[in-house]
Design an enzyme around this catalytic site. Structure first.
Site, PDB file in Angstrom:
ATOM      1  N   ASN A  31     -41.066   1.365  16.093  1.00  0.00           N
ATOM      2  CA  ASN A  31     -40.678   1.586  14.703  1.00  0.00           C
ATOM      3  C   ASN A  31     -40.158   3.023  14.524  1.00  0.00           C
ATOM      4  OD1 ASN A  31     -40.303   1.351  11.956  1.00  0.00           O
ATOM      5  ND2 ASN A  31     -42.424   0.816  11.485  1.00  0.00           N
TER       6      ASN A  31
ATOM      7  N   TYR B 104     -41.569   9.788   8.466  1.00  0.00           N
ATOM      8  CA  TYR B 104     -42.788  10.600   8.463  1.00  0.00           C
ATOM      9  C   TYR B 104     -42.503  12.031   8.910  1.00  0.00           C
ATOM     10  CZ  TYR B 104     -44.732   5.873   8.369  1.00  0.00           C
ATOM     11  OH  TYR B 104     -45.018   4.561   8.069  1.00  0.00           O
TER      12      TYR B 104
END
Length: 197
Positions: free
Chosen positions: A149, A156
């Site tokens: 991912n 993030y």
């Protein structure tokens, strides 16, 4: 703890804020959001990206019962992510797994299919993480992300999360064992860059 140190005040997770950004608004999630969130909960790709073995099993009534209790929680914060341009609920952002002694929380975010790639996740992450540090007084916010991912990991990192380790072969998925990357952000880091490292 020395005698001169006072314990930090308990974060007020009962207060469910509305957080305004340019692209998204985060507001308390409710049972009424379930029809909009079901595509996220039932999507095979989302399940693979998040390592959720529950994909496809979410019944609307069960999901509604879960989301209707979120406003009563005093140890976590569940917010709906609403796209400002359309007014549609497109996902959720959550601070959970509160550790009072260590002033830390976990973080997770999820979007419905088709809501990726427009900066919505980055802004939503910055909004809720900022709230965690600036209003709840947290010291550490952590998350787990899978190597398959990379889009989520970039989000993030853009918000200031730093990779800190690997849980080796922690996910068993369709016959394969997959590592999990641990990431975190600390209050002093947030104070320096406010989600813009």
């Amino acid at each position: 703890m020395t005698h001169s140190e006072q314990p930090a005040p308990r974060p007020d997770f009962r207060a469910k804020p509305t957080l305004d950004g340019e692209l998204v608004v985060l507001r308390p999630v409710t049972g009424a959001d379930v029809p909009a969130l079901l595509p996220m909960l039932r999507d095979a790709e989302v399940a693979w990206l998040t390592g959720s073995h529950d994909e496809g099993e979410f019944e609307e009534a069960r999901a509604r019962a879960w989301y209707e209790t979120r406003e009563d929680q005093d140890d976590r914060l569940d917010l709906a992510v609403v796209e400002r341009a359309t007014g549609r609920c497109i996902g959720e952002a959550v601070l959970n797994e509160w550790d009072a002694e260590n002033e830390s929380c976990g973080f997770r975010i999820g979007f419905v299919p088709g809501a990726f790639g427009r900066g919505l996740g980055t802004e939503a992450t910055r909004l809720i993480v900022g709230y965690g540090f600036e209003r709840l007084g947290l010291h550490r916010i952590s998350l787990e992300v899978f190597p398959h991912n990379p889009r989520a990991r970039r989000v993030y990192e853009k918000a200031g999360f730093v990779a800190e380790g690997v849980l080796r072969e922690s996910l068993y998925w369709e016959g394969a064992r997959v590592d999990t990357v641990l990431m975190s952000i600390l209050a002093p880091e947030w104070a320096r860059h406010h989600g813009q490292p």
